[in-house]
Design a protein around this motif. Structure first.
Motif, PDB file in Angstrom:
ATOM      1  N   GLN A  74      14.840 -26.663   1.825  1.00 45.54           N
ATOM      2  CA  GLN A  74      14.107 -26.737   0.561  1.00 45.54           C
ATOM      3  C   GLN A  74      14.697 -25.786  -0.473  1.00 45.54           C
ATOM      4  OE1 GLN A  74      10.032 -26.019   1.670  1.00 45.54           O
ATOM      5  NE2 GLN A  74       9.681 -28.152   2.268  1.00 45.54           N
ATOM      6  N   VAL A  75      15.135 -24.613  -0.029  1.00 43.78           N
ATOM      7  CA  VAL A  75      15.768 -23.654  -0.942  1.00 43.78           C
ATOM      8  C   VAL A  75      17.078 -24.235  -1.478  1.00 43.78           C
ATOM      9  CG1 VAL A  75      16.978 -21.433  -1.048  1.00 43.78           C
ATOM     10  CG2 VAL A  75      14.716 -21.570  -0.009  1.00 43.78           C
ATOM     11  N   GLU A  76      17.845 -24.839  -0.582  1.00 44.15           N
ATOM     12  CA  GLU A  76      19.114 -25.447  -0.997  1.00 44.15           C
ATOM     13  C   GLU A  76      18.865 -26.580  -1.989  1.00 44.15           C
ATOM     14  OE1 GLU A  76      23.257 -27.109   1.009  1.00 44.15           O
ATOM     15  OE2 GLU A  76      21.455 -26.925   2.245  1.00 44.15           O
ATOM     16  N   GLU A  77      17.819 -27.369  -1.718  1.00 42.91           N
ATOM     17  CA  GLU A  77      17.464 -28.453  -2.631  1.00 42.91           C
ATOM     18  C   GLU A  77      17.047 -27.894  -3.984  1.00 42.91           C
ATOM     19  OE1 GLU A  77      14.428 -30.339  -0.396  1.00 42.91           O
ATOM     20  OE2 GLU A  77      15.796 -31.622   0.740  1.00 42.91           O
ATOM     21  N   ARG A  78      16.262 -26.807  -3.954  1.00 39.88           N
ATOM     22  CA  ARG A  78      15.813 -26.180  -5.195  1.00 39.88           C
ATOM     23  C   ARG A  78      16.993 -25.633  -5.992  1.00 39.88           C
ATOM     24  NH1 ARG A  78      12.586 -26.563  -9.304  1.00 39.88           N
ATOM     25  NH2 ARG A  78      12.266 -24.589 -10.362  1.00 39.88           N
ATOM     26  N   GLU A  79      17.928 -24.969  -5.300  1.00 37.59           N
ATOM     27  CA  GLU A  79      19.110 -24.424  -5.971  1.00 37.59           C
ATOM     28  C   GLU A  79      19.954 -25.551  -6.565  1.00 37.59           C
ATOM     29  OE1 GLU A  79      19.789 -21.306  -6.529  1.00 37.59           O
ATOM     30  OE2 GLU A  79      18.087 -20.519  -5.424  1.00 37.59           O
ATOM     31  N   THR A  80      20.067 -26.655  -5.829  1.00 36.48           N
ATOM     32  CA  THR A  80      20.826 -27.808  -6.328  1.00 36.48           C
ATOM     33  C   THR A  80      20.139 -28.404  -7.543  1.00 36.48           C
ATOM     34  OG1 THR A  80      21.570 -28.282  -4.070  1.00 36.48           O
ATOM     35  CG2 THR A  80      21.838 -30.041  -5.693  1.00 36.48           C
ATOM     36  N   TYR A  81      18.807 -28.458  -7.492  1.00 36.34           N
ATOM     37  CA  TYR A  81      18.022 -28.986  -8.619  1.00 36.34           C
ATOM     38  C   TYR A  81      18.260 -28.137  -9.874  1.00 36.34           C
ATOM     39  CZ  TYR A  81      13.917 -30.641 -11.236  1.00 36.34           C
ATOM     40  OH  TYR A  81      13.094 -31.172 -12.192  1.00 36.34           O
ATOM     41  N   LEU A  82      18.208 -26.815  -9.715  1.00 33.27           N
ATOM     42  CA  LEU A  82      18.426 -25.919 -10.857  1.00 33.27           C
ATOM     43  C   LEU A  82      19.863 -26.021 -11.356  1.00 33.27           C
ATOM     44  CD1 LEU A  82      16.461 -22.772  -9.610  1.00 33.27           C
ATOM     45  CD2 LEU A  82      15.736 -24.428 -11.332  1.00 33.27           C
ATOM     46  N   ARG A  83      20.790 -26.190 -10.402  1.00 36.34           N
ATOM     47  CA  ARG A  83      22.193 -26.353 -10.787  1.00 36.34           C
ATOM     48  C   ARG A  83      22.379 -27.654 -11.570  1.00 36.34           C
ATOM     49  NH1 ARG A  83      24.042 -25.635  -6.179  1.00 36.34           N
ATOM     50  NH2 ARG A  83      24.759 -27.696  -5.520  1.00 36.34           N
TER      51      ARG A  83
ATOM     52  N   GLN B 288      24.596 -45.787  -3.818  1.00 40.05           N
ATOM     53  CA  GLN B 288      23.843 -46.369  -2.709  1.00 40.05           C
ATOM     54  C   GLN B 288      22.459 -45.753  -2.529  1.00 40.05           C
ATOM     55  OE1 GLN B 288      26.424 -47.216   0.811  1.00 40.05           O
ATOM     56  NE2 GLN B 288      28.032 -46.356  -0.481  1.00 40.05           N
ATOM     57  N   SER B 289      22.350 -44.459  -2.706  1.00 41.48           N
ATOM     58  CA  SER B 289      21.035 -43.797  -2.656  1.00 41.48           C
ATOM     59  C   SER B 289      21.182 -42.401  -3.217  1.00 41.48           C
ATOM     60  CB  SER B 289      20.495 -43.727  -1.211  1.00 41.48           C
ATOM     61  OG  SER B 289      21.300 -42.868  -0.424  1.00 41.48           O
ATOM     62  N   ILE B 290      20.068 -41.863  -3.722  1.00 42.21           N
ATOM     63  CA  ILE B 290      20.092 -40.486  -4.230  1.00 42.21           C
ATOM     64  C   ILE B 290      19.033 -39.671  -3.503  1.00 42.21           C
ATOM     65  CG2 ILE B 290      20.936 -41.187  -6.486  1.00 42.21           C
ATOM     66  CD1 ILE B 290      18.149 -40.670  -7.599  1.00 42.21           C
ATOM     67  N   SER B 291      19.188 -38.366  -3.580  1.00 44.77           N
ATOM     68  CA  SER B 291      18.270 -37.463  -2.884  1.00 44.77           C
ATOM     69  C   SER B 291      16.869 -37.538  -3.486  1.00 44.77           C
ATOM     70  CB  SER B 291      18.796 -36.025  -2.985  1.00 44.77           C
ATOM     71  OG  SER B 291      17.800 -35.092  -2.652  1.00 44.77           O
ATOM     72  N   VAL B 292      15.878 -37.679  -2.613  1.00 42.39           N
ATOM     73  CA  VAL B 292      14.486 -37.722  -3.080  1.00 42.39           C
ATOM     74  C   VAL B 292      14.087 -36.378  -3.675  1.00 42.39           C
ATOM     75  CG1 VAL B 292      12.081 -37.985  -2.358  1.00 42.39           C
ATOM     76  CG2 VAL B 292      13.836 -39.502  -1.415  1.00 42.39           C
ATOM     77  N   SER B 293      14.485 -35.296  -2.992  1.00 41.40           N
ATOM     78  CA  SER B 293      14.050 -33.960  -3.399  1.00 41.40           C
ATOM     79  C   SER B 293      14.834 -33.393  -4.571  1.00 41.40           C
ATOM     80  CB  SER B 293      14.155 -32.998  -2.207  1.00 41.40           C
ATOM     81  OG  SER B 293      15.469 -33.043  -1.671  1.00 41.40           O
ATOM     82  N   VAL B 294      15.999 -33.958  -4.858  1.00 37.95           N
ATOM     83  CA  VAL B 294      16.799 -33.463  -5.984  1.00 37.95           C
ATOM     84  C   VAL B 294      16.932 -34.542  -7.059  1.00 37.95           C
ATOM     85  CG1 VAL B 294      19.016 -32.532  -6.732  1.00 37.95           C
ATOM     86  CG2 VAL B 294      18.089 -31.874  -4.511  1.00 37.95           C
ATOM     87  N   GLY B 295      17.642 -35.622  -6.721  1.00 38.92           N
ATOM     88  CA  GLY B 295      17.931 -36.653  -7.713  1.00 38.92           C
ATOM     89  C   GLY B 295      16.703 -37.342  -8.270  1.00 38.92           C
ATOM     90  N   ILE B 296      15.878 -37.910  -7.374  1.00 40.23           N
ATOM     91  CA  ILE B 296      14.682 -38.629  -7.825  1.00 40.23           C
ATOM     92  C   ILE B 296      13.713 -37.682  -8.524  1.00 40.23           C
ATOM     93  CG2 ILE B 296      12.607 -39.840  -7.000  1.00 40.23           C
ATOM     94  CD1 ILE B 296      14.347 -41.339  -5.045  1.00 40.23           C
ATOM     95  N   LYS B 297      13.538 -36.491  -7.965  1.00 39.20           N
ATOM     96  CA  LYS B 297      12.651 -35.495  -8.574  1.00 39.20           C
ATOM     97  C   LYS B 297      13.132 -35.140  -9.984  1.00 39.20           C
ATOM     98  CE  LYS B 297      10.602 -30.951  -7.496  1.00 39.20           C
ATOM     99  NZ  LYS B 297      11.117 -30.032  -8.517  1.00 39.20           N
ATOM    100  N   PHE B 298      14.439 -34.935 -10.133  1.00 37.92           N
ATOM    101  CA  PHE B 298      15.001 -34.577 -11.439  1.00 37.92           C
ATOM    102  C   PHE B 298      14.790 -35.711 -12.448  1.00 37.92           C
ATOM    103  CE2 PHE B 298      18.358 -34.604 -14.593  1.00 37.92           C
ATOM    104  CZ  PHE B 298      18.369 -33.285 -15.028  1.00 37.92           C
ATOM    105  N   ILE B 299      15.081 -36.932 -12.050  1.00 39.21           N
ATOM    106  CA  ILE B 299      14.964 -38.075 -12.955  1.00 39.21           C
ATOM    107  C   ILE B 299      13.516 -38.282 -13.398  1.00 39.21           C
ATOM    108  CG2 ILE B 299      15.164 -40.600 -13.068  1.00 39.21           C
ATOM    109  CD1 ILE B 299      17.707 -40.295 -11.325  1.00 39.21           C
TER     110      ILE B 299
END
Length: 651
Positions: free
Chosen positions: A257-266, A375-386
């Motif tokens: 989750q931390v990695e996902e959060r850092e990726t989201y902020l990035r 093909q698919s995007i990350s639910v916790s990063v991509g979909i959340k961001f969009i």
């Protein structure tokens, strides 16, 4: 003397019975019961203590068992010479917690572990050096080291020593993970949900760590005594390994989750600074080492993200609940990208949980798209961001991104629907140019009747477009508008007025296709204007959209330009009152006279103006000025279902 001994024995038995009654077996205690016990020992944690540094020291002691630790005499006294038993371990743990009541939970465990480490490390240091150092040998005798290290005793108690050692290692691992959670506490538990669960349970985990350390200390005492008293560490081992495995799982979840959060902020930062688009796609898919491949719809093969390098991207974002019509809207855009190689279209399917059925549906839709597909995007990063940053709410959208990752339009689909290739490349500059045109109604009409759209180009042709939910009103307006158009004053002035009922077929039935396309077009116009300064064009679009669910409405145009739009009641009243204002036509002309009398009626008649904002708008404006008066409109939340065009919710 016998009486005194008997009295003491009776008190001891009574105390033991009381403890047994209270504890009823240490390992049957619920977490809630443990919380009750240990929170009685916990005061305001205002004691400053560098538990991280001490934990590093403690770790170095227990692994080579050779270091010395300070400031732990008080805990050492609690650990020393305790009788075996679950009840004693529990009581000792509570006593330790009381002595450390002002320390943080991790610090309580580290201090206890350090006190044991001093004893345990000292014991094995003396065991190592007793044969080469006279002082160590003498100290070793006092510490009863030879009792355990004699070859015969060592062989006899080998299994017990290994069990003790393994239990210490497991406890140390528990503390290592608790320390990791402490370091992760810099993150907001609301964002790292796994962290919240772990931190809430740390006091209980600390309790079991201290209980285990107490048991290990007692076991060490028994192993170095002359008596061969049994003390089974298996229950402690089972419990601490359960705690360890649980913490390991929680730590994996938290780190993810931390990695996902850092990726989201990035990812957010990528859109604020010039960034290669390939890096953005890696973040959207949450892949680092092996970036996901794209599917090329024109060849049905997979290709590298390299094909997007230095390109301007149209991101077509949608769920799998789209129609062929939605795909057809993008065909002109695709033709534009073929003429200009600097532009590419990429479809991003918004799917939270893939199933075989959804995969099959995805393949069917993809086969109809000649452009690229991710093909698919990350639910916790991509979909959340969009969803959060681009305000995606389920309706298809088209995000325009330049070659440096800068977003030039968060949703250009309304431009595509209205203007097609004429609005290429669908960025803000194109939107500003298109939306400033006064002939804004013509592209809407073009989508429902191309012949009528051509007819509008005749500058002197007036047309009443009208419709509504009330068929009786429509019949009434049709009759009165026909009579109005045939009034001699218009014949004399050679003013031609035509009628077009939106959503009615020539046979009188409803045409939902035309009606849907008309209001989709008006909503698209509204989206182009929603976050801009209110001007007369914006006001007319908002006014017309507010009539969508009314009993009746009408729109008067002259050529490709809008004269005015009105509610069914007021427009009908203008027609009824022709005799009151027809003389003004000779002075000011039909167009100005009609508008002035309509405005006068609006000011004298009170009816609520309701504006349903479409979800495609994305971010809802904080306030909306009424299109019929200077006031700010009240805001409400409403939901609707027309029982068509959408997935069925399963519960």
């Amino acid at each position: 003397m016998f009486n005194i001994a008997h009295h003491v024995a009776t008190k001891v038995v009574s105390a033991v019975h009381h403890v047994e009654e209270e504890i009823r077996g240490l390992f049957t205690l619920t977490d809630e019961k443990i919380m009750d016990h240990i929170y009685e020992t916990h005061a305001q944690a205002d004691e400053t203590f560098d538990d991280d540094s001490l934990f590093i020291i403690t770790e170095n002691i227990l692994k080579p068992a050779t270091q010395i630790v300070d400031k732990i005499v008080q805990i050492g006294s609690e650990l020393s010479c305790k009788a075996p038993g679950e009840d004693i371990a529990h009581k000792t743990t509570l006593a330790i917690l009381k002595k450390l009541s002002t320390y943080q939970w991790e610090a309580k465990a580290v201090l206890t572990l350090a006190a044991f480490a001093l004893e345990y490390g000292d014991f094995w240091l003396l065991a190592q050096t007793q044969h080469s150092d006279h002082l160590a040998k003498s100290l070793g005798i006092l510490k009863r080291v030879p009792i355990l290290t004699k070859p015969a005793e060592l062989q006899k108690r080998r299994q017990a020593i290994l069990e003790l050692n393994n239990l210490i290692k497991a406890t140390l691992q528990v503390m290592e993970i608790i320390d990791q959670f402490d370091k992760l506490s810099i993150y907001d538990p609301k964002e790292i949900t796994g962290l919240s669960v772990a931190l809430d349970h740390i006091p209980v985990d600390v309790y079991w760590s201290i209980v285990t350390v107490v048991a290990c200390s007692t076991k060490l005492t028994l192993l170095t005594s002359d008596e061969d008293k049994p003390y089974d560490l298996a229950p402690y081992s089972q419990k601490i390994h359960y705690v360890l495995n649980k913490l390991k799982i929680q730590l994996v979840v938290c780190r993810r989750q931390v990695e996902e959060r850092e990726t989201y902020l990035r990812l957010k930062k990528f859109f604020q600074t010039p960034t290669e688009v390939m890096e953005i796609f890696k973040a959207l898919t949450f892949t680092k080492d092996k970036p996901q491949l794209l599917i090329d719809g024109s060849t049905n093969t997979t290709v590298s993200l390299e094909v997007l390098k230095k390109k301007k991207i149209f991101l077509f974002i949608s769920t799998l609940e789209i129609t062929e019509e939605d795909i057809l809207y993008l065909k002109p855009v695709h033709e534009g990208t073929k003429r200009d190689e600097n532009y590419k279209i990429v479809w991003i399917p918004m799917v939270d949980n893939w199933t075989p059925e959804l995969q099959k549906k995805f393949e069917i839709l993809r086969s109809k798209m000649p452009w690229y597909t991710i093909q698919s995007i990350s639910v916790s990063v991509g979909i959340k961001f969009i969803k959060e940053e681009w305000n995606f709410k389920g309706k298809p959208s088209l995000v325009v991104m330049n070659h440096q990752g800068k977003i030039e339009n968060t949703n250009a689909l309304h431009l595509v629907k209205l203007w097609g290739i004429k609005a290429f490349p669908f960025d803000k500059a194109a939107e500003e140019k298109i939306s400033s045109e006064t002939s804004w109604i013509r592209p809407v009409i073009l989508n429902i009747d191309s012949h009528l759209s051509d007819l509008m180009l005749k500058e002197e042709k007036y047309i009443f477009f009208y419709g509504g939910k009330d068929n009786e009103w429509i019949k009434q307006f049709t009759a009165k508008a026909n009579a109005f158009a045939n009034d001699p004053i218009f014949k004399e002035a050679k003013i031609n007025i035509d009628l077009f009922c939106v959503g009615k077929s020539p046979k009188g039935g409803e045409d939902h296709g035309i009606l849907g396309r008309f209001w989709d077009g008006i909503e698209s116009l509204f989206v182009t204007k929603a976050h801009k300064q209110v001007d007369p064009v914006t006001q007319e679009i908002q006014k017309l959209l507010s009539y969508k669910n009314e009993s009746g409405w009408a729109l008067l145009t002259k050529g490709p330009h809008v004269v005015t739009a009105g509610h069914g009641f007021t427009i009908l009243k203008v027609l009824d009152d022709l005799e009151k204002w027809k003389e003004v036509i000779k002075v000011k002309g039909f167009e100005i006279s009609f508008k002035e009398y309509h405005v006068k009626l609006i000011q004298s008649v009170r009816h609520c103006c309701r504006l349903d904002i479409p979800s495609v708008i994305g971010k809802v404006p904080e306030k909306m000025q009424c299109p019929e008066c200077p006031r700010t409109m009240e805001s409400f939340i409403s939901y609707k279902c027309c029982h068509i065009d959408g997935p069925i919710a399963h519960h």
